[in-house]
Design an enzyme around this catalytic site. Structure first.
Site, PDB file in Angstrom:
ATOM      1  N   GLU A  44       1.521  -0.535  -4.988  1.00  0.00           N
ATOM      2  CA  GLU A  44       0.652   0.447  -5.359  1.00  0.00           C
ATOM      3  C   GLU A  44       1.391   1.939  -5.410  1.00  0.00           C
ATOM      4  O   GLU A  44       1.911   2.297  -4.507  1.00  0.00           O
ATOM      5  CB  GLU A  44      -0.331   0.945  -4.275  1.00  0.00           C
ATOM      6  CG  GLU A  44      -1.397   1.935  -4.456  1.00  0.00           C
ATOM      7  CD  GLU A  44      -2.416   2.454  -3.460  1.00  0.00           C
ATOM      8  OE1 GLU A  44      -3.414   2.909  -3.678  1.00  0.00           O
ATOM      9  OE2 GLU A  44      -1.625   2.370  -2.162  1.00  0.00           O
ATOM     10  N   ASP A 101       0.870  -1.238  -0.133  1.00  0.00           N
ATOM     11  CA  ASP A 101      -0.120  -0.103   0.196  1.00  0.00           C
ATOM     12  C   ASP A 101       0.957   1.326  -0.095  1.00  0.00           C
ATOM     13  O   ASP A 101       2.126   1.340   0.637  1.00  0.00           O
ATOM     14  CB  ASP A 101      -0.856  -0.043   1.142  1.00  0.00           C
ATOM     15  CG  ASP A 101      -1.631   1.295   1.249  1.00  0.00           C
ATOM     16  OD1 ASP A 101      -2.616   1.133   0.426  1.00  0.00           O
ATOM     17  OD2 ASP A 101      -1.502   2.118   2.327  1.00  0.00           O
TER      18      ASP A 101
END
Length: 535
Positions: A263, A213
């Site tokens: 990401e 993330d």
């Protein structure tokens, strides 16, 4: 039963896999308390095997106060009690692997929950303590330290909320997201060692990969300068120090034959590609394609740019239409502006669901025909639209931190409908789900779509089963009118998508493999329709 494209032991499976994103809280409720859980996922593994996916990516399932949908992690080695137990997660990983489906877990390295033991210890220890060195604590500016240490903006679009919170002892701490998510100090060796140990913990439990993330945000300029006066190099986005971190991570993953997907939101193609060098991340999400409008020229440019970005480092592209943060495809493609941008999200945007569904069906075939791996967000295979959540039921902090301007992300996180005849459309039969289901949700239920040869679920199942016909080779664009995209792959299959109001002639072919909608009476491809052909 449908079969995943790759056998469990096949090499480099991730290069062209179909990966299904599971937002556990909204997938299936096994114990009937209104919240999705691991027992619910386990009960639906046959459905996922029938869909034919190669892997499942789970959003964070760790112990968390859930101030940001689980992205505020309090303990990386424990499953949140709302979802189940660590033992159940291990069973799920093993049972899925028995069906040929791998597991990818989500790691959130930029920050932890303010309930994490490290942060609680830092609060107790006070200013200047070693415990606070694991985070970014600073004195404030101004005569009495009453001003934040710098001018950095929040990473939640549409909000002007500060990224610094002051404590009663006078120190401020940094949080690029919510105050309940304090940023870690990645210059500290203990932070690095802990995350490498977390990776090993999950690889040893059988996971095949890790999604990272906010992968470009971890490293900060140690001086924490104002962004306005020191914009380059950016003080907290895409800093060069990140690459040493990910090289260390890659060494851990290689020991377990594990895979990373980052990401990484970056406009610079060359800098984006650096994360995909052979000793760093295996893959990264392609946000250009996700945010692209339904327009032939723009989509072709996005595809070409994506493939060109990945070519120098030999990494596979990834393709995704929607995820847990983004307006669902059916709704977005039914709007006048079919692009996606966090900054333009607003309440009451008109949409044509019939048009959006037709385009979403064509987009599914387009994305599944491209070279690389494909991510399918749960419910996309059911053609779910974005749900309208009553404002008094919205839980997403993006809504609250924007003071009600941004509608937030809950509309794409509404629990899935499984059984049209059951309470709460079969998500769970005993308690009201954590987010309200729209009244028409039973019409999208999986059990109803399984019996319908023209349903979105049937289309996805057939497309995933036929996808190997495209092979693993590169893409070659074919001659076509301006409003038509047509390309072939080395496996001998052809994909054609017509964006024009005029029906399009199909290229020469020996077989129509699949189409997102019926051809017209003359065998031509109607507007907003895609077809797969065998040459």
């Amino acid at each position: 039963m449908g079969q995943p494209t790759h056998a469990p032991g096949s090499h480099d499976w991730w290069r062209d896999a179909v990966i299904y994103q599971v937002y556990v809280r909204s997938f299936a409720d096994g114990d009937g308390d209104g919240t999705g859980d691991l027992s619910g996922v386990r009960s639906r593994l046959p459905y996922l095997a029938e869909l034919g996916v190669d892997a499942l990516w789970f959003n964070p399932w760790y112990r968390s106060p859930m101030k940001d949908g689980g992205y505020d992690v309090a303990d990386y080695r424990a499953i949140d009690p709302a979802f189940g137990t660590l033992a159940e997660a291990e069973k799920l990983i093993a049972e899925a692997r028995g069906l040929g489906i791998r597991t990818i877990v989500d790691i959130v390295p930029n920050h932890v929950s303010d309930q994490h033991p490290w942060f609680q210890a830092a609060l107790a220890a006070g200013p200047g303590s070693p415990e606070r060195d694991l985070f970014h604590f600073r004195p404030g500016r101004g005569p009495h330290g009453e001003l934040p240490p710098n001018d950095w903006p929040s990473q939640f679009a549409g909000t002007t909320e500060p990224v610094w919170t002051r404590l009663p002892d006078g120190d401020w701490y940094l949080h690029l997201f919510t105050p309940e998510q304090p940023d870690l100090n990645w210059a500290h060796p203990t932070v690095r060692q802990e995350h490498e140990d977390i990776l090993r913990f999950w690889f040893e439990r059988g996971v095949a990969g890790v999604r990272i993330d906010s992968a470009a945000l971890l490293a900060k300029d140690p001086h924490l300068p104002d962004l306005a006066t020191h914009p380059e190099p950016h003080p907290f986005v895409d800093r060069d120090e990140l690459h040493d971190i990910y090289r260390s991570w890659r060494a851990v993953a290689d020991a377990y034959d594990g895979v990373f997907v980052g990401e990484v939101w970056l406009p610079d193609a060359e800098r984006f590609a650096r994360y995909l060098r052979p000793d760093e991340l295996h893959t990264a999400f392609n946000f250009s394609f996700l945010s692209c409008p339904w327009h032939p020229g723009r989509l072709r440019a996005s595809i070409d740019t994506t493939l060109a970005e990945h070519a120098p480092v030999g990494a596979p592209a990834t393709w995704v239409l929607c995820n847990h943060d983004v307006t669902r495809t059916v709704t977005r493609y039914g709007r006048e502006d079919t692009a996606f941008d966090f900054a333009t999200k607003a309440f009451g945007t008109p949409t044509d669901p019939t048009l959006g569904t037709r385009r979403a069906r064509a987009a599914a075939l387009l994305s599944l025909a491209l070279p690389g791996s494909v991510y399918v967000y749960q419910g996309e295979e059911l053609g779910l639209p974005e749900a309208e959540i009553p404002v008094d039921r919205i839980q997403d902090p993006m809504y609250h931190r924007s003071h009600g301007i941004d509608p937030g992300r809950d509309g794409c996180r509404v629990p899935l409908p499984w059984d049209a005849g059951m309470p709460y459309a079969g998500f769970g039969s005993q308690s009201e789900p954590w987010l309200p289901l729209p009244v028409d949700w039973p019409s999208y239920a999986a059990d109803r779509q399984e019996r319908d040869p023209g349903s979105m679920l049937t289309l996805y199942r057939r497309a995933i089963a036929l996808r190997p016909r495209f092979g693993t080779g590169p893409l070659t664009w074919l001659p076509a009118p301006d409003d038509v995209l047509a390309f072939s792959r080395a496996g001998g299959a052809i994909c054609v998508v017509n964006f024009s109001a005029t029906p399009a002639d199909l290229p020469a072919h020996s077989e129509l493999l699949l189409s997102s909608g019926p051809l017209d009476d003359t065998g031509r491809l109607p507007q907003d329709t895609a077809a797969w052909l065998h040459a």
